[in-house]
Design a protein around this motif. Structure first.
Motif, PDB file in Angstrom:
ATOM      1  N   CYS A  52      13.185 -58.920  17.142  1.00 42.08           N
ATOM      2  CA  CYS A  52      13.463 -57.794  18.042  1.00 42.08           C
ATOM      3  C   CYS A  52      12.671 -57.888  19.343  1.00 42.08           C
ATOM      4  N   GLY A  81      20.096 -53.471  17.534  1.00 44.87           N
ATOM      5  CA  GLY A  81      19.643 -52.147  17.121  1.00 44.87           C
ATOM      6  C   GLY A  81      18.577 -52.386  16.069  1.00 44.87           C
ATOM      7  N   TYR A  82      17.593 -51.493  16.023  1.00 40.26           N
ATOM      8  CA  TYR A  82      16.480 -51.715  15.103  1.00 40.26           C
ATOM      9  C   TYR A  82      16.136 -50.414  14.421  1.00 40.26           C
ATOM     10  N   MET A  83      16.107 -50.445  13.106  1.00 42.41           N
ATOM     11  CA  MET A  83      15.697 -49.264  12.365  1.00 42.41           C
ATOM     12  C   MET A  83      14.449 -49.646  11.590  1.00 42.41           C
ATOM     13  N   SER A  84      13.309 -49.120  12.034  1.00 43.01           N
ATOM     14  CA  SER A  84      12.052 -49.552  11.429  1.00 43.01           C
ATOM     15  C   SER A  84      11.846 -48.848  10.094  1.00 43.01           C
ATOM     16  N   TYR A 102      18.258 -40.837  22.365  1.00 42.45           N
ATOM     17  CA  TYR A 102      18.490 -42.278  22.248  1.00 42.45           C
ATOM     18  C   TYR A 102      19.674 -42.720  23.102  1.00 42.45           C
ATOM     19  N   CYS A 149      21.025 -43.272  15.536  1.00 37.52           N
ATOM     20  CA  CYS A 149      20.260 -43.498  16.776  1.00 37.52           C
ATOM     21  C   CYS A 149      20.201 -44.980  17.126  1.00 37.52           C
ATOM     22  N   SER A 150      20.083 -45.820  16.105  1.00 37.84           N
ATOM     23  CA  SER A 150      19.947 -47.249  16.400  1.00 37.84           C
ATOM     24  C   SER A 150      21.290 -47.881  16.731  1.00 37.84           C
ATOM     25  N   LEU A 158      22.316 -55.404  13.833  1.00 35.85           N
ATOM     26  CA  LEU A 158      21.490 -54.267  13.447  1.00 35.85           C
ATOM     27  C   LEU A 158      20.428 -54.754  12.466  1.00 35.85           C
TER      28      LEU A 158
ATOM     29  N   GLN B 212      10.310 -48.138  18.417  1.00 32.63           N
ATOM     30  CA  GLN B 212      11.706 -47.844  18.695  1.00 32.63           C
ATOM     31  C   GLN B 212      11.955 -47.831  20.204  1.00 32.63           C
ATOM     32  N   SER B 216      14.142 -50.749  23.051  1.00 36.63           N
ATOM     33  CA  SER B 216      15.180 -50.260  23.958  1.00 36.63           C
ATOM     34  C   SER B 216      14.925 -50.823  25.358  1.00 36.63           C
TER      35      SER B 216
END
Lengths: 317, 373
Positions: A52, A81-84, A102, A149-150, A158, B212, B216
Motif C-alpha cells: 500500500c 483500497g485498504y482496510m486495516s 472518505y 469507505c475503502s 482491495l 487510512q 489516500s
C-alpha cells in the motif's frame, strides 16, 4: 503477463536487525481472491503495508498494476483500497459522515459523490444505520462501513488485513458473500486471515511463516504437492467413540506418521504398509470396537502443517 | 498539475465534526484556560494593600493615635489588633497573624514636643520581599512626609524647596493586572492550543486512522491545514472571551485597536498550532505528545517576560526567550492593550511572529512522513 495485478520480487523489510519480511516473491492475477495466511507476527501486515506504499521495502520491489509501490506511490493510491486491521473509522462521525468524508478525501463531490454514496449504501445495506455514530455500530456493521469507505474510489485492488477478526459467524459469511461479489466485478482481493475455512474459499493462497513465504498457489494444487502427500502414504479419517483415547493408541502404531483430532474423528497420515485392519485391531484393544475408516484428501491446514514441518526439519538439518 | 492542497476540504469537514462532537476535548481546550486566566489574574497581583498590622502603643496620646492613623490612611496597612509587649508583637508576626508590627514608645509625644528625634519602631516580615519592600517604602514615605510637615511649620515656609511631579503614563493607578493579564492570556493560549493540535494528529496515529489517510491521495499541505484551521477558529473564539474577561473582570481597558490586537492574536495562535502539529509529527503516542508540549510551555512561562522582566535575565535565558513566540506576543499585546501602540509601531514583532508561524508550519509539513514505521 498483462493481467498480473500484484507482483512482488524478493520483497524484504528489515526493522533494525529483525527481518520482518524475507525475500518474498509472488504474483496475483487480476480478479483473484488471494488469501494470505500465517501466524501472528509472521509478516502479513508488513507485506500489506509495503504494497500500500505505507512502508518502504528494504530490498526487492513490488508493483501494482505495473506501478512501483515505493517509487510511484501517488499512482497506486487511486488503484488500491485498504482496510486495516482495526477498521479505522472516525468514531465521532456517523455512518453517513464517514462515507462523505472518505468520498471527499478521494476528490469526489456533488453528483458523483451522491451516486457513489448510494451505490455503496445499497451494496453494504447500511441504510438503517446512516445517522448512527460509528462507535455505536456492532463489529459486523463497522466492518461493512469500513469496507464501503475503502471502496469509495472504485479501487481495482482491495487489501483487507484480517477483515473477519472478532466478527460473528453470520457477519463473517456475509462478508465473504460480498467479497465474491466484488471479485466477480473484476476487483482483485488480497485478504489476510487466520481462518482455514476462509483460506479454502480463496482462489489462491500464500502461506508466510517466520517472515518467509512457505508456499503459494491454488488450494487444490497445493493439496497435491508431493511434500504434502509423501509417496507411500495415505490420509485417513477415522470416526469413532472416545477419539482422544483412540488417538493416543494409534499414535503408538508404527506407520502412523501424523495424527490429529478433528471434532468427532481423527485425521491420520499413515504409510501404505500399515493395513486398515491393524488400526481397527489397535482401537478394539483399547475398548473402541466400532470405527469408520475412510480415505480423505488433505485440507489446507494439512498442507501448511506439512510444509511448516518440512521447513523446520530442513532448517534443523 | 497536482493540487498541493488535495484532500484539504475533506479533512476540514471531518475535523470540524470531530472537534465539535468530542465535548471532552472541547471542554479541556476551553475550560482550563478560563480558570487559569482568572486564577493567574488574581494570584499575580503585586499590589500590596491593607497589610495586617499589629500595634503596640505604649504612649497612648492624641499624637500617637494620629501617627497610627497616618499609616492606616495610606491604604497599605490595616490594624488587626493591639498587643501589650514587644514579645507579643514579634510573636504575632511569627505566627503569621500580621506582616507588620508598629511600636510607638512611651516617650514618643514628649520627644516630639521637645523637638527631639521621635522614634517609631516597625517590624516587617521579610519572608516575602515584595511585601516587605512595599511596607518599607510606604513607612519611609509616611515618616518623611511627617518630618517635612513639621519642619515647614518650624521654618514658616509654605511649600517644599524641591518637588518631583511624576506622571505615570498608560497605567496611572499602577495596577498589577494591567501588566500581568495580557501576559497571562499569552501563556494560557499557548497551553490550550499546543496540546490540542499535538493530540489531534497523534490520536489518529494511535487509532490507526492515520494509515487510512496515508493510503489516500491526501497531500501533506492539505492534511496539516485541514487539521489547523478548526483549532484556529476555536482558539480565536477563546481569545475573544479572554479579552472580554480582561476588560470586564480585571478592568483592564484596551487602549489600542481591537482589530490590531486580534491580528496579533491570529498570527500568534497560528505559530502555536503549527508547533503542536510539529510535535505530533514526531510523537508516537499521546503521552509523548504531552511531554513534548511541556518542554515548550515551561520556558514560555519563565523566559517570555510574562512574570520576570527579560532585561534582568542572564544572557542565555534572554536568548531562550528570544526564540519563543510567546515573548513577542506578550510584548506586542502589552503595547497594544496598555500603551495603545499600533501594529506599525511594533512591526518587527509582528514580522517575527509571521516568520515563526510560516517557518513552523512549513517545517511540520516537510517533516511529516507519509510512511509509517
Amino acid at each position: 503477463m498483462p493481467d498480473t495485478m500484484i507482483q512482488c520480487e524478493n520483497l524484504t523489510k528489515r526493522f533494525g536487525h529483525f527481518t520482518a519480511v524475507d525475500h518474498v516473491s509472488f504474483s496475483v492475477a487480476k480478479g483473484d481472491i488471494f488469501g494470505f495466511l500465517g501466524p501472528n507476527g509472521s509478516g502479513k501486515s508488513t507485506v500489506i503495508r509495503m504494497l500500500c506504499g505505507l512502508l518502504e521495502p528494504s530490498e526487492g520491489r513490488a508493483t501494482i498494476g505495473g506501478f512501483d509501490v515505493a517509487k510511484e506511490t501517488d499512482r497506486i493510491k487511486s488503484l488500491i483500497g485498504y482496510m486495516s486491521q482495526k477498521f479505522s473509522l472516525y468514531d465521532e462521525l456517523t455512518v453517513h459522515e464517514n462515507l462523505q468524508f472518505y468520498g471527499r478525501l478521494y476528490g469526489l463531490s456533488g453528483a458523483a459523490l451522491k451516486k457513489r454514496y448510494d451505490e455503496l449504501i445499497a451494496l453494504t445495506h447500511l441504510e438503517p444505520y446512516l445517522t448512527r455514530r460509528a462507535s455505536l455500530l456492532s463489529g459486523g456493521w463497522r466492518q461493512r462501513l469500513a469496507m464501503a469507505c475503502s471502496l469509495v474510489h472504485q479501487p481495482q485492488v482491495l487489501f483487507l488485513d484480517e477483515p473477519t477478526a472478532g466478527i460473528d459467524p453470520v457477519a463473517r459469511r456475509e462478508l465473504w458473500d460480498l467479497l465474491f461479489e466484488f471479485s466477480s466485478n473484476g476487483i482483485t482481493l488480497f485478504v489476510t486471515t487466520h481462518y482455514m475455512d476462509e483460506a479454502e474459499r480463496c482462489s489462491h493462497v500464500g502461506y508466510i511463516y517466520l517472515s518467509k513465504l512457505v508456499v503459494c498457489g491454488e488450494p487444490d494444487a497445493l493439496k497435491r504437492l508431493p511434500s504434502v502427500n509423501p509417496p507411500g502414504t495415505r490420509r485417513l479419517d477415522v470416526t469413532c467413540e472416545h477419539v482422544t483415547t483412540g488417538l493416543k493408541a494409534v499414535r503408538k502404531l508404527e506407520g502412523v506418521q501424523a495424527a490429529t483430532v478433528f471434532g468427532q474423528s481423527m485425521h491420520l497420515l499413515v504409510s501404505d504398509a500399515l493395513p486398515e485392519q491393524a488400526l481397527r485391531d489397535e482401537l478394539a484393544r483399547v475398548g473402541i470396537p466400532q470405527a469408520d475408516v475412510r480415505p480423505i484428501a488433505p485440507s489446507l491446514e494439512d498442507v501448511f502443517v506439512a510444509l511448516t514441518n518440512e521447513r523446520e526439519n530442513g532448517a534443523a538439518k | 498539475m497536482k493540487n498541493p492542497f488535495r484532500g484539504f476540504s475533506a479533512i476540514l469537514y471531518k475535523e470540524f465534526l470531530v472537534v465539535l462532537r468530542d465535548p471532552l476535548t472541547l471542554f479541556f481546550m476551553l475550560f482550563p484556560p478560563l480558570i487559569e486566566m482568572i486564577a493567574f489574574g488574581y494570584a499575580l497581583d503585586n499590589d500590596v494593600k491593607h497589610m495586617a498590622t499589629v500595634v503596640l502603643d505604649e504612649d497612648r496620646t492624641v499624637e500617637s493615635r494620629q501617627i497610627i492613623e497616618r499609616f492606616v490612611n495610606t491604604d497599605t496597612f490595616r490594624v488587626v489588633g493591639e498587643v501589650r509587649s514587644v514579645g507579643e508583637l514579634a510573636a504575632e508576626i511569627r505566627r503569621g497573624h500580621a506582616y507588620v508590627g508598629l511600636q510607638i514608645p512611651p516617650n514618643f509625644t514628649r520627644d516630639l514636643r521637645a523637638g527631639r528625634n521621635a522614634r517609631v519602631q516597625m517590624l516587617i516580615d521579610g519572608s516575602s520581599s515584595t511585601i516587605a519592600g512595599s511596607a518599607l517604602n510606604t513607612a519611609v514615605g509616611v515618616a518623611f512626609r511627617e518630618s517635612v510637615v513639621t519642619l515647614l511649620g518650624e521654618t514658616g515656609r509654605r511649600d517644599l524647596p524641591f518637588e518631583i511631579r511624576p506622571q505615570i503614563l498608560y497605567n496611572p493607578a499602577m495596577r498589577s493586572p494591567n501588566f500581568f493579564v495580557p501576559g497571562v492570556i499569552g501563556v494560557v493560549l499557548q497551553i490550550a492550543t499546543t496540546f490540542a493540535t499535538a493530540m489531534s494528529l497523534v490520536r489518529e496515529r494511535e487509532r490507526g486512522t492515520l494509515e487510512q489517510l496515508l493510503v489516500s491521495p491526501l497531500s501533506r499541505w492539505g492534511l496539516m491545514l485541514g487539521k489547523l484551521i478548526p483549532y484556529l477558529c476555536i482558539a480565536l473564539f477563546m481569545a475573544t472571551g479572554l479579552y472580554a474577561i480582561m476588560h470586564w473582570l480585571f478592568d483592564v481597558p484596551i487602549a489600542g485597536s481591537f482589530p490590531a490586537l486580534m491580528v496579533a492574536t491570529f498570527v500568534y495562535i497560528f505559530c502555536l498550532l503549527s508547533l503542536g502539529l510539529l510535535i505530533s509529527t514526531r510523537a508516537q503516542n499521546q503521552m509523548q505528545a504531552l511531554q513534548m508540549s511541556m518542554i515548550f510551555i515551561m520556558p514560555s512561562v519563565f523566559f517570555s517576560g510574562f512574570i520576570f522582566p527579560r532585561e534582568t535575565m542572564p544572557a542565555i535565558f534572554w536568548w531562550v526567550g528570544a526564540c519563543l513566540p510567546t515573548t513577542y506576543f506578550i510584548e506586542l499585546a502589552r503595547a497594544i492593550i496598555l500603551r495603545g501602540a499600533t501594529l506599525a509601531d511594533f512591526w518587527t514583532h509582528l514580522v517575527t511572529l509571521v516568520g515563526m508561524g510560516a517557518g513552523l508550519f512549513a517545517l511540520c509539513v516537510f517533516r511529516f512522513r507519509q510512511k509509517i514505521g
